[in-house]
Design a protein around this motif. Structure first.
Motif, PDB file in Angstrom:
ATOM      1  N   ASN A   1      -1.157  -2.674  11.836  1.00  0.00           N
ATOM      2  CA  ASN A   1      -1.199  -1.240  11.577  1.00  0.00           C
ATOM      3  C   ASN A   1      -1.484  -0.542  10.151  1.00  0.00           C
ATOM      4  O   ASN A   1      -0.618  -1.227   9.236  1.00  0.00           O
ATOM      5  CB  ASN A   1       0.087  -0.757  12.165  1.00  0.00           C
ATOM      6  N   GLU A   2      -2.364  -0.167   9.946  1.00  0.00           N
ATOM      7  CA  GLU A   2      -2.908   0.444   8.567  1.00  0.00           C
ATOM      8  C   GLU A   2      -1.655   0.894   7.864  1.00  0.00           C
ATOM      9  O   GLU A   2      -1.439   0.968   6.361  1.00  0.00           O
ATOM     10  CB  GLU A   2      -4.213   1.211   8.464  1.00  0.00           C
ATOM     11  N   SER A   3      -0.773   1.844   8.728  1.00  0.00           N
ATOM     12  CA  SER A   3       0.090   2.778   7.906  1.00  0.00           C
ATOM     13  C   SER A   3       1.309   1.831   7.438  1.00  0.00           C
ATOM     14  O   SER A   3       1.748   1.947   6.384  1.00  0.00           O
ATOM     15  CB  SER A   3       1.001   3.518   8.990  1.00  0.00           C
ATOM     16  N   VAL A   4       1.657   0.890   8.245  1.00  0.00           N
ATOM     17  CA  VAL A   4       2.749  -0.279   7.980  1.00  0.00           C
ATOM     18  C   VAL A   4       2.048  -0.919   6.662  1.00  0.00           C
ATOM     19  O   VAL A   4       2.870  -1.246   5.703  1.00  0.00           O
ATOM     20  CB  VAL A   4       2.760  -1.037   9.034  1.00  0.00           C
ATOM     21  N   LYS A   5       1.004  -1.291   6.632  1.00  0.00           N
ATOM     22  CA  LYS A   5       0.293  -2.127   5.635  1.00  0.00           C
ATOM     23  C   LYS A   5       0.768  -1.315   4.210  1.00  0.00           C
ATOM     24  O   LYS A   5       0.801  -1.878   3.237  1.00  0.00           O
ATOM     25  CB  LYS A   5      -1.102  -2.597   5.693  1.00  0.00           C
ATOM     26  N   ASP A   6       0.148  -0.031   4.270  1.00  0.00           N
ATOM     27  CA  ASP A   6       0.227   0.825   3.170  1.00  0.00           C
ATOM     28  C   ASP A   6       1.657   0.984   2.703  1.00  0.00           C
ATOM     29  O   ASP A   6       1.912   1.170   1.544  1.00  0.00           O
ATOM     30  CB  ASP A   6      -0.350   2.314   3.392  1.00  0.00           C
ATOM     31  N   ALA A   7       2.566   1.157   3.682  1.00  0.00           N
ATOM     32  CA  ALA A   7       3.896   1.236   3.177  1.00  0.00           C
ATOM     33  C   ALA A   7       4.679   0.098   2.504  1.00  0.00           C
ATOM     34  O   ALA A   7       5.021   0.311   1.571  1.00  0.00           O
ATOM     35  CB  ALA A   7       4.693   1.571   4.493  1.00  0.00           C
TER      36      ALA A   7
ATOM     37  N   LYS B   1       3.054  -0.047  -1.011  1.00  0.00           N
ATOM     38  CA  LYS B   1       3.578   0.970  -1.926  1.00  0.00           C
ATOM     39  C   LYS B   1       5.215   0.429  -2.200  1.00  0.00           C
ATOM     40  O   LYS B   1       5.666   0.489  -3.338  1.00  0.00           O
ATOM     41  CB  LYS B   1       3.864   2.197  -1.036  1.00  0.00           C
TER      42      LYS B   1
END
Length: 65
Positions: free
Chosen positions: A15-21, A24
């Motif tokens: 999941n891209e959102s998880v990778k971004d989190a 960060k």
């Protein structure tokens, strides 16, 4: 059931959102402010463990010197 959990974990990993989190969080942890925050938390946890174990600590963590 185990296969379902493996599939959900794989979905989260992709999941891209998880990778971004995660990225960060890594950036923050490696920053000066992140290092200060981690050190503050470490001191507070050591004090808490020392208090709750009457200075005995757990595996040397939080042991009274």
């Amino acid at each position: 059931m185990l296969d379902e959990l493996k599939n959900k974990a794989a979905d989260l990993m992709n999941n891209e959102s998880v990778k971004d989190a995660i990225n960060k969080a890594k950036e923050f942890a490696n920053s000066e402010k992140g290092q200060e925050t981690i050190e503050t938390i470490k001191v507070k946890v050591e004090d808490f463990v020392e208090d709750k174990t009457n200075g005995k600590g757990i595996f040397g963590f939080g042991k009274k010197e």
